[in-house]
Design a protein around this motif. Structure first.
Motif, PDB file in Angstrom:
ATOM      1  N   ASP A  81       0.817  -1.216   0.000  1.00  0.00           N
ATOM      2  CA  ASP A  81       0.000   0.000   0.000  1.00  0.00           C
ATOM      3  C   ASP A  81       0.848   1.263   0.000  1.00  0.00           C
ATOM      4  O   ASP A  81       0.343   2.344  -0.309  1.00  0.00           O
ATOM      5  N   VAL A  82       2.119   1.140   0.378  1.00  0.00           N
ATOM      6  CA  VAL A  82       2.959   2.328   0.590  1.00  0.00           C
ATOM      7  C   VAL A  82       3.149   3.136  -0.684  1.00  0.00           C
ATOM      8  O   VAL A  82       3.213   4.365  -0.639  1.00  0.00           O
ATOM      9  N   SER A  83       3.236   2.476  -1.834  1.00  0.00           N
ATOM     10  CA  SER A  83       3.404   3.217  -3.085  1.00  0.00           C
ATOM     11  C   SER A  83       2.230   4.162  -3.305  1.00  0.00           C
ATOM     12  O   SER A  83       2.403   5.283  -3.804  1.00  0.00           O
ATOM     13  N   GLY A  84       1.032   3.719  -2.912  1.00  0.00           N
ATOM     14  CA  GLY A  84      -0.146   4.592  -2.996  1.00  0.00           C
ATOM     15  C   GLY A  84      -0.058   5.759  -2.030  1.00  0.00           C
ATOM     16  O   GLY A  84      -0.453   6.889  -2.360  1.00  0.00           O
ATOM     17  N   TYR A  85       0.488   5.502  -0.830  1.00  0.00           N
ATOM     18  CA  TYR A  85       0.677   6.583   0.143  1.00  0.00           C
ATOM     19  C   TYR A  85       1.589   7.664  -0.424  1.00  0.00           C
ATOM     20  O   TYR A  85       1.351   8.861  -0.232  1.00  0.00           O
ATOM     21  N   VAL A  86       2.640   7.237  -1.111  1.00  0.00           N
ATOM     22  CA  VAL A  86       3.601   8.194  -1.680  1.00  0.00           C
ATOM     23  C   VAL A  86       2.956   8.977  -2.814  1.00  0.00           C
ATOM     24  O   VAL A  86       3.115  10.200  -2.908  1.00  0.00           O
ATOM     25  N   SER A  87       2.206   8.281  -3.663  1.00  0.00           N
ATOM     26  CA  SER A  87       1.609   8.921  -4.836  1.00  0.00           C
ATOM     27  C   SER A  87       0.554   9.956  -4.470  1.00  0.00           C
ATOM     28  O   SER A  87       0.480  11.028  -5.082  1.00  0.00           O
ATOM     29  N   ASN A  88      -0.283   9.651  -3.460  1.00  0.00           N
ATOM     30  CA  ASN A  88      -1.385  10.567  -3.128  1.00  0.00           C
ATOM     31  C   ASN A  88      -1.102  11.482  -1.940  1.00  0.00           C
ATOM     32  O   ASN A  88      -1.972  12.232  -1.504  1.00  0.00           O
ATOM     33  N   GLY A  89       0.118  11.393  -1.394  1.00  0.00           N
ATOM     34  CA  GLY A  89       0.483  12.286  -0.302  1.00  0.00           C
ATOM     35  C   GLY A  89       0.100  11.805   1.072  1.00  0.00           C
ATOM     36  O   GLY A  89       0.373  12.478   2.080  1.00  0.00           O
ATOM     37  N   GLU A  90      -0.530  10.646   1.158  1.00  0.00           N
ATOM     38  CA  GLU A  90      -0.971  10.131   2.460  1.00  0.00           C
ATOM     39  C   GLU A  90       0.201   9.755   3.361  1.00  0.00           C
ATOM     40  O   GLU A  90       0.057   9.661   4.586  1.00  0.00           O
ATOM     41  N   LEU A  91       1.372   9.599   2.775  1.00  0.00           N
ATOM     42  CA  LEU A  91       2.557   9.266   3.563  1.00  0.00           C
ATOM     43  C   LEU A  91       2.829  10.313   4.644  1.00  0.00           C
ATOM     44  O   LEU A  91       3.374   9.997   5.704  1.00  0.00           O
ATOM     45  N   SER A  92       2.435  11.552   4.384  1.00  0.00           N
ATOM     46  CA  SER A  92       2.664  12.638   5.344  1.00  0.00           C
ATOM     47  C   SER A  92       2.037  12.327   6.695  1.00  0.00           C
ATOM     48  O   SER A  92       2.589  12.692   7.742  1.00  0.00           O
ATOM     49  N   ASN A  93       0.878  11.665   6.683  1.00  0.00           N
ATOM     50  CA  ASN A  93       0.200  11.333   7.938  1.00  0.00           C
ATOM     51  C   ASN A  93       1.064  10.445   8.826  1.00  0.00           C
ATOM     52  O   ASN A  93       1.024  10.555  10.057  1.00  0.00           O
TER      53      ASN A  93
END
Length: 268
Positions: A81-93
């Motif tokens: 799922d992490v690649s999606g977090y990076v792409s949509n900015g959710e990684l910031s959370n």
């Protein structure tokens, strides 16, 4: 450690929320066992004493059933799922929380692995009772100990490979899913021995593959369990696998840190 144990418990509870995803994963593994079982049963029609590629009927059936268990331990992960977090900015959370992101992911993965191990054992027992295969059972405790060590190494290798694939969207956000598919399905599944034993390849190609990290995910652990290789070769494989785990972990950390430097939190 308390907060990561809490993550583990929450992730375990979440597994039962998305029931269909879990059922489809289990169904895929079960179908794979059945396909391999009937395929190799048709090959070994000459009886239990017949040997092909160094495998007897009982050892190839053990290989087939072990695939389910090893895939459940090594390749079950939520880290894709992490690649999606990076792409949509959710990684910031996650970066803003007082946690180590990798430890957080490992805690989540642990819940997935434990649940899959339990269901894999149940599936194997049911299929064993139904199909009644001629199955090799390893009784040497030292071989089983080495087998467990090889699985731990395989888990770290797989995690590092997946996280390296997850790093691609830092530079090209649009290719996250494509890289995941290319790495986890084309390279990992095919070259790890998850489809067939790698020693069916010509010897030069097989020896080359052993220099890569992929055989240490599935093929080598199964060979250790089956006792097909000597103690010296076992030790060599454990050391090479451990070396790959360390190298890939270090590379993953460096690539991830470089990615974070250019991370723009697009979408947030």
């Amino acid at each position: 450690m308390k907060k990561y144990f809490s993550v583990f418990k929450i992730s375990l509870a979440q597994e039962f929320v998305y029931k269909l995803n879990f059922i489809m994963w289990r169904l895929r593994n079960t179908i794979q066992i059945l396909v391999f079982f009937f395929l190799w049963s048709s090959v070994f029609t000459g009886g239990s004493e017949v040997s092909y590629f160094g495998y007897t009927q009982s050892s190839i059936m053990a290989y087939t059933f072990l695939l389910v268990l090893i895939r459940s331990i090594v390749m079950s992960t939520k880290s894709t799922d992490v690649s999606g977090y990076v792409s949509n900015g959710e990684l910031s959370n996650y970066l803003l929380k007082p946690i180590n992101f990798f430890k957080y992911l490992l805690a989540r993965d642990s819940s997935t692995k434990i649940l899959n191990i339990i269901f894999s054992i149940i599936e194997i027992l049911i299929l064993y009772l139904i199909l009644k295969p001629n199955l090799f059972i390893q009784t040497n405790m030292f071989q089983i100990f080495l087998f467990i060590i090889s699985l731990v190494i395989a888990c770290f290798i797989f995690f590092s490979i997946v996280m390296l694939a997850n790093s691609a969207p830092f530079w090209v956000p649009e290719i996250g899913w494509g890289v995941q598919f290319l790495v986890t399905v084309i390279f990992v599944e095919f070259l790890s021995g998850a489809f067939f034993p790698l020693d069916v390849f010509p010897k030069p190609l097989f020896e080359f593959l052993k220099l890569t990290p992929f055989p240490y995910l599935v093929f080598i652990p199964i060979q250790i369990y089956l006792g097909n290789i000597s103690l010296l070769e076992n030790t060599k494989n454990i050391l090479i696998g451990g070396l790959w785990a360390i190298i890939l972990w270090q590379v993953m950390n460096k690539v991830w840190k470089k990615g974070l430097k250019i991370y723009e939190a697009v979408g947030r």
